[in-house]
Design a protein around this motif. Structure first.
Motif, PDB file in Angstrom:
ATOM      1  N   ASN A  86       0.909  -5.193   0.898  1.00  0.00           N
ATOM      2  CA  ASN A  86      -0.394  -5.689   1.373  1.00  0.00           C
ATOM      3  C   ASN A  86      -1.517  -5.267   0.426  1.00  0.00           C
ATOM      4  N   PHE A  87      -1.461  -4.012  -0.035  1.00  0.00           N
ATOM      5  CA  PHE A  87      -2.468  -3.522  -0.979  1.00  0.00           C
ATOM      6  C   PHE A  87      -2.424  -4.336  -2.274  1.00  0.00           C
ATOM      7  N   ARG A  88      -1.216  -4.546  -2.800  1.00  0.00           N
ATOM      8  CA  ARG A  88      -1.064  -5.302  -4.038  1.00  0.00           C
ATOM      9  C   ARG A  88      -1.615  -6.719  -3.886  1.00  0.00           C
ATOM     10  N   GLU A  89      -1.334  -7.343  -2.745  1.00  0.00           N
ATOM     11  CA  GLU A  89      -1.813  -8.708  -2.522  1.00  0.00           C
ATOM     12  C   GLU A  89      -3.333  -8.760  -2.464  1.00  0.00           C
ATOM     13  N   GLN A  90      -3.950  -7.765  -1.804  1.00  0.00           N
ATOM     14  CA  GLN A  90      -5.412  -7.743  -1.732  1.00  0.00           C
ATOM     15  C   GLN A  90      -6.029  -7.549  -3.116  1.00  0.00           C
ATOM     16  N   ILE A  91      -5.456  -6.632  -3.905  1.00  0.00           N
ATOM     17  CA  ILE A  91      -5.963  -6.396  -5.253  1.00  0.00           C
ATOM     18  C   ILE A  91      -5.806  -7.652  -6.105  1.00  0.00           C
ATOM     19  N   GLN A  92      -4.633  -8.287  -5.990  1.00  0.00           N
ATOM     20  CA  GLN A  92      -4.394  -9.520  -6.752  1.00  0.00           C
ATOM     21  C   GLN A  92      -5.406 -10.595  -6.391  1.00  0.00           C
ATOM     22  N   SER A  93      -5.704 -10.707  -5.097  1.00  0.00           N
ATOM     23  CA  SER A  93      -6.665 -11.715  -4.637  1.00  0.00           C
ATOM     24  C   SER A  93      -8.051 -11.441  -5.201  1.00  0.00           C
ATOM     25  N   HIS A  94      -8.484 -10.186  -5.149  1.00  0.00           N
ATOM     26  CA  HIS A  94      -9.799  -9.827  -5.707  1.00  0.00           C
ATOM     27  C   HIS A  94      -9.852 -10.151  -7.197  1.00  0.00           C
ATOM     28  N   LEU A  95      -8.795  -9.780  -7.921  1.00  0.00           N
ATOM     29  CA  LEU A  95      -8.790  -9.990  -9.360  1.00  0.00           C
ATOM     30  C   LEU A  95      -8.770 -11.470  -9.712  1.00  0.00           C
ATOM     31  N   SER A  96      -7.971 -12.236  -8.976  1.00  0.00           N
ATOM     32  CA  SER A  96      -7.889 -13.677  -9.245  1.00  0.00           C
ATOM     33  C   SER A  96      -9.245 -14.335  -9.091  1.00  0.00           C
ATOM     34  N   LEU A  97      -9.942 -14.002  -8.003  1.00  0.00           N
ATOM     35  CA  LEU A  97     -11.254 -14.613  -7.759  1.00  0.00           C
ATOM     36  C   LEU A  97     -12.275 -14.163  -8.799  1.00  0.00           C
ATOM     37  N   ALA A  98     -12.227 -12.871  -9.152  1.00  0.00           N
ATOM     38  CA  ALA A  98     -13.195 -12.355 -10.121  1.00  0.00           C
ATOM     39  C   ALA A  98     -12.995 -12.982 -11.495  1.00  0.00           C
ATOM     40  N   GLN A 144     -13.093  -2.105  -5.839  1.00  0.00           N
ATOM     41  CA  GLN A 144     -12.407  -2.849  -4.781  1.00  0.00           C
ATOM     42  C   GLN A 144     -11.176  -2.101  -4.308  1.00  0.00           C
ATOM     43  N   GLU A 145     -10.461  -1.505  -5.251  1.00  0.00           N
ATOM     44  CA  GLU A 145      -9.283  -0.704  -4.913  1.00  0.00           C
ATOM     45  C   GLU A 145      -9.673   0.432  -3.972  1.00  0.00           C
ATOM     46  N   GLU A 146     -10.753   1.135  -4.314  1.00  0.00           N
ATOM     47  CA  GLU A 146     -11.185   2.259  -3.480  1.00  0.00           C
ATOM     48  C   GLU A 146     -11.683   1.782  -2.123  1.00  0.00           C
ATOM     49  N   ASN A 147     -12.377   0.647  -2.100  1.00  0.00           N
ATOM     50  CA  ASN A 147     -12.828   0.098  -0.816  1.00  0.00           C
ATOM     51  C   ASN A 147     -11.653  -0.188   0.106  1.00  0.00           C
ATOM     52  N   ILE A 148     -10.600  -0.783  -0.443  1.00  0.00           N
ATOM     53  CA  ILE A 148      -9.416  -1.114   0.354  1.00  0.00           C
ATOM     54  C   ILE A 148      -8.752   0.155   0.875  1.00  0.00           C
ATOM     55  N   LEU A 149      -8.606   1.150  -0.011  1.00  0.00           N
ATOM     56  CA  LEU A 149      -7.940   2.401   0.393  1.00  0.00           C
ATOM     57  C   LEU A 149      -8.759   3.149   1.437  1.00  0.00           C
ATOM     58  N   TYR A 150     -10.079   3.213   1.222  1.00  0.00           N
ATOM     59  CA  TYR A 150     -10.927   3.920   2.183  1.00  0.00           C
ATOM     60  C   TYR A 150     -10.864   3.239   3.560  1.00  0.00           C
ATOM     61  N   THR A 151     -10.958   1.909   3.560  1.00  0.00           N
ATOM     62  CA  THR A 151     -10.915   1.163   4.820  1.00  0.00           C
ATOM     63  C   THR A 151      -9.578   1.357   5.527  1.00  0.00           C
ATOM     64  N   GLU A 152      -8.485   1.318   4.759  1.00  0.00           N
ATOM     65  CA  GLU A 152      -7.154   1.482   5.358  1.00  0.00           C
ATOM     66  C   GLU A 152      -6.994   2.881   5.945  1.00  0.00           C
ATOM     67  N   PHE A 153      -7.424   3.911   5.192  1.00  0.00           N
ATOM     68  CA  PHE A 153      -7.314   5.282   5.700  1.00  0.00           C
ATOM     69  C   PHE A 153      -8.171   5.460   6.946  1.00  0.00           C
ATOM     70  N   TYR A 154      -9.416   4.979   6.878  1.00  0.00           N
ATOM     71  CA  TYR A 154     -10.333   5.156   8.004  1.00  0.00           C
ATOM     72  C   TYR A 154      -9.814   4.427   9.248  1.00  0.00           C
ATOM     73  N   THR A 155      -9.271   3.234   9.049  1.00  0.00           N
ATOM     74  CA  THR A 155      -8.747   2.460  10.185  1.00  0.00           C
ATOM     75  C   THR A 155      -7.589   3.180  10.845  1.00  0.00           C
ATOM     76  N   ARG A 156      -6.651   3.652  10.031  1.00  0.00           N
ATOM     77  CA  ARG A 156      -5.452   4.295  10.581  1.00  0.00           C
ATOM     78  C   ARG A 156      -5.759   5.628  11.270  1.00  0.00           C
ATOM     79  N   ASN A 157      -6.569   6.454  10.598  1.00  0.00           N
ATOM     80  CA  ASN A 157      -6.714   7.844  11.032  1.00  0.00           C
ATOM     81  C   ASN A 157      -7.955   8.144  11.863  1.00  0.00           C
ATOM     82  N   ILE A 158      -8.920   7.238  11.848  1.00  0.00           N
ATOM     83  CA  ILE A 158     -10.154   7.462  12.624  1.00  0.00           C
ATOM     84  C   ILE A 158     -10.284   6.410  13.725  1.00  0.00           C
ATOM     85  N   LEU A 159     -10.402   5.135  13.311  1.00  0.00           N
ATOM     86  CA  LEU A 159     -10.664   4.092  14.298  1.00  0.00           C
ATOM     87  C   LEU A 159      -9.526   3.939  15.296  1.00  0.00           C
TER      88      LEU A 159
END
Length: 768
Positions: free
Chosen positions: A96-108, A483-498
């Protein structure tokens, strides 16, 4: 062109290829360059942060302008710790992480590689074509883009012969009827009618606009096949037209078409003698989509509706009412409300910018970019390797269960892009992946594999372009790191906080019990505000609201029609009533009037029986009887003086005692004139905003030219778990954040100089 986005750090080179399935590369041009390392201002066991990196991160923080130095610092450090732990937990290795990064890079990269001069050229070309309308016919014969060259040449030559016959005999229409395979136009001699830009796919449109009047094109190739185009006429743009219409449906069981035509003729006479067109729409139109809007349709131009209907409408003058016009679905009486001039160049481009880059022109731009790349780079493939690869094309591809063979060919080089080599195995991986959703050009496995190979080459070129762009653009590298850090921060925060705060109810209750002092008794208020655009709007609405309740909303659903002397509900009727129940549920203030109607030829009691049957159904399905108003009109209301079956009906009209529902009706006449909102407010918020004292009250104030009518209901919220739950969740999330920061600071050995970081923050605040 450098990439124009702030916030950034580094991904691995050739990220694109690492995100795809493995390929073999022989690129020896990559040289490791060792740069002098910049000192770190924040030390972490997982890697530090330089002053430059920290400045970029800080520039993109929302709190930079408004937050204190301490708030900004703590938010930044929390972010960096959470990202480090996300990496530690392997969140940057998931698919999922790889796909999100690929999507960001493709659009950019797609944005960075856009050929803006070509786009402007297409915009201007489209506008010039928009100013002309073409009447054309075509003859179409399908052939796969991957058909054998001999078959393609044979068809091309046959079409040349047909073209020559049509020119010689002046009988294009006859030839189209005989040879065209277009099911929509062949029977009419290939007639496409009048149209303008965007009506046809771009290659065909371009051919049409190059053909002189009364001429026939050479065969034109599109992905679907070959076309011959005959241009019958050319004229200036007709602009757009907006109409009102009364529509009568002609179905398989409808009355004779001529009878309906006579009815509309009579209705037209009544309108010309003074019957309001809107009234005629309400009483007679079968178009339930436009009926609530008085029969008014959105403005449209040439080529947007059926040719015959369109031609008749555009022949009318503003304010003119047509004779009955036939379409494929029925008959129409049309009144022209307005004739609109063609758009200006800037208006046209603004409205159609997305079309330029997304429809068939978007495909043209994509292929041009690919071809430009091929012209400037060494892109080649081995004919022998491709022949070997195609030997494994089988009929299993037709059922989409083709599997990669276990063969020594898998490691053979197939495609080369400069120094980058891709194997047959990679092509087979691509085939396995794409077979799930690609549309096949034919039922020939060999043609399908050729199509997939073309797409494979294009995909590999795009990957290569993306990798090259990424390597050469430091701004893009830093943006991708962000973008990589945004994805990782959001994933960590979602799993462990929210998720923990929302799902672990035991821990949440335990936190509340241990921290009750955080949740004292508070006073809050529910503020309802109806806001009016101006004094005139307010006066008009209050006059409407002064009418006796319940208010008639001039809304409803389509009536139920019955056979003579029947009252039972069909399955279709029951589905309609379930839709009515949904509307009533979404609008708790609504009262529905059920009006029973009958024809003079029916039993006197039939309309009442129809009402009772529907009321019984609604009550059984949960609608309270107090929200139903029963009115037996019997045969006192004539719905249609021509069609007696329309009088055998039940009508549904909505009423309400709520001014908020009345406001919706008002807004349908005067869009956005009234807004209605509910707010939860504190005492300080209310008094500062409304400039009046706190307490249960209603009133009217004037703010910024608007009239605000409000009602405030206050209440004290006790500090118990149930009433305080939203705040408990928020406080628990804050506690979890602090707990994780403390734990991770120790784990990653966090070190920094607070004064140095505050100095960096202070410098950035001064510069912003």
């Amino acid at each position: 062109m450098p990439f124009k986005i702030k916030y950034i750090p580094l991904l691995s080179p050739f990220l694109l290829f690492s995100c795809a399935k493995p390929t073999t590369t022989s690129d020896k041009s990559q040289v490791l360059v060792v740069k002098e390392e910049e000192p770190k201002v924040v030390e972490l066991a997982s890697g530090g942060i330089t002053r430059k990196e920290l400045s970029i991160d800080l520039e993109n923080m929302v709190k930079l302008d408004s937050g204190s130095h301490e708030e900004i610092l703590q938010e930044l450090l929390q972010r960096k710790l959470f990202i480090a732990e996300a990496r530690s937990q392997g969140m940057d290795t998931t698919e999922n992480f790889r796909e999100q990064i690929q999507s960001h890079l493709s659009l950019a990269v797609a944005s960075a590689l856009e050929d803006h001069s070509e786009i402007r050229k297409l915009e201007n070309e489209a506008y010039e074509r928009y100013l002309k309308e073409v009447n054309a016919s075509h003859l179409f014969v399908p052939i796969s883009p991957y058909a054998a060259p001999a078959d393609t040449l044979k068809l091309y030559n046959e079409l040349l012969q047909i073209r020559n016959m049509a020119i010689q005999n002046k009988d294009f229409e006859t030839q189209a009827k005989r040879w065209s395979k277009d099911p929509k136009t062949a029977s009419s001699g290939g007639q496409l009618g009048w149209f303008s830009v965007f009506y046809l796919v771009y290659p065909l449109e371009s051919a049409v606009y190059k053909v002189p009047k009364d001429s026939i094109s050479l065969p034109v190739r599109t992905p679907a096949g070959y076309h011959l185009i005959k241009v019958n006429d050319i004229r200036k743009s007709s602009g757009m037209v907006q109409i009102q219409h009364i529509f009568k449906h002609i179905g398989p069981e409808s009355e004779d078409k001529e009878t309906l035509r006579k009815q509309l003729d009579s209705l037209r006479t009544e309108i010309l003698n003074g019957l309001p067109f809107e009234t005629a729409v309400e009483q007679h139109s079968d178009d339930f989509n436009s009926k609530p809007n008085k029969g008014i349709l959105q403005p449209f131009g040439v080529g947007k509706t059926e040719p015959g209907f369109e031609e008749a409408v555009f022949a009318l003058k503003k304010g003119e009412i047509s004779m009955p016009i036939q379409s494929s679905t029925g008959l129409h009486l049309v009144k022209v409300i307005d004739r609109l001039k063609p758009l200006t160049r800037s208006q046209f481009i603004e409205q159609n910018r997305a079309k330029i880059t997304t429809d068939s022109r978007g495909e043209y731009l994509r292929l041009k970019q690919i071809n430009d790349f091929r012209a400037k780079n060494n892109v080649s493939f081995s004919d022998e390797a491709l022949d070997n690869a195609l030997k494994f094309a089988s009929v299993r591809i037709l059922t989409r269960n083709w599997q990669k063979p276990n063969t020594v060919l898998l490691t053979d080089p197939l495609l080369k892009i400069n120094e980058h080599t891709i194997t047959i195995g990679s092509f087979y991986d691509f085939v396995e992946d794409k077979q799930e959703f690609e549309k096949w050009p034919s039922e020939n496995p060999n043609e399908i594999f050729k199509m997939l190979f073309d797409k494979f080459v294009e995909a590999e070129i795009v990957k290569y372009q993306q990798a090259q762009t990424y390597q050469q653009d430091p701004d893009l590298q830093r943006w991708m790191k962000a973008q990589e850090e945004n994805i990782l921060y959001t994933e960590f925060y979602t799993r462990n906080i929210l998720e923990k705060s929302l799902q672990d109810t035991v821990a949440l209750k335990r936190f509340y019990d241990a921290n009750k002092s955080l949740f004292p008794v508070v006073e809050t208020g529910n503020l309802s505000v109806m806001s009016f655009a101006d004094e005139e709007t307010y006066a008009k609405f209050k006059a409407m609201a002064a009418e006796p309740k319940p208010y008639k909303l001039y809304r409803g659903i389509a009536p139920i029609l019955y056979e003579q002397n029947t009252y039972t509900l069909s399955e279709v009727d029951q589905r309609k009533l379930m839709g009515l129940l949904e509307i009533m549920e979404k609008n708790p203030g609504y009262i529905v009037e059920i009006g029973g109607h009958s024809d003079s030829k029916e039993d006197d009691r039939i309309s009442e029986l129809r009402i009772k049957e529907v009321v019984s159904f609604l009550v059984k399905n949960g609608l309270p009887l107090k929200r139903i108003s029963e009115v037996n009109y019997k045969n006192s209301v004539i719905h249609d003086r021509f069609d007696w079956s329309k009088n055998q009906t039940l009508t549904f009209s909505f009423f309400s005692n709520l001014e908020t529902d009345l406001a919706k009706t008002f807004n349908s006449k005067f869009p956005n004139a009234i807004t209605y909102d509910n707010f939860t407010v504190s005492k300080s918020e209310f008094e500062s905003k409304m400039n009046t004292s706190w307490g249960n009250k209603s009133g009217t104030i004037r703010l910024d030219g608007r009239v605000e009518e409000y009602t405030l209901k206050t209440k004290k919220i006790k500090g118990n778990y149930k009433d305080s739950k939203p705040e408990v969740i928020q406080k628990y999330q804050e506690a979890l954040e602090k707990e994780w920061v403390q734990k991770l600071s120790s784990k990653f050995n966090l070190k920094y100089n607070p004064e140095e970081l505050k100095s960096i923050i202070n410098d950035l605040k001064k510069n912003n």
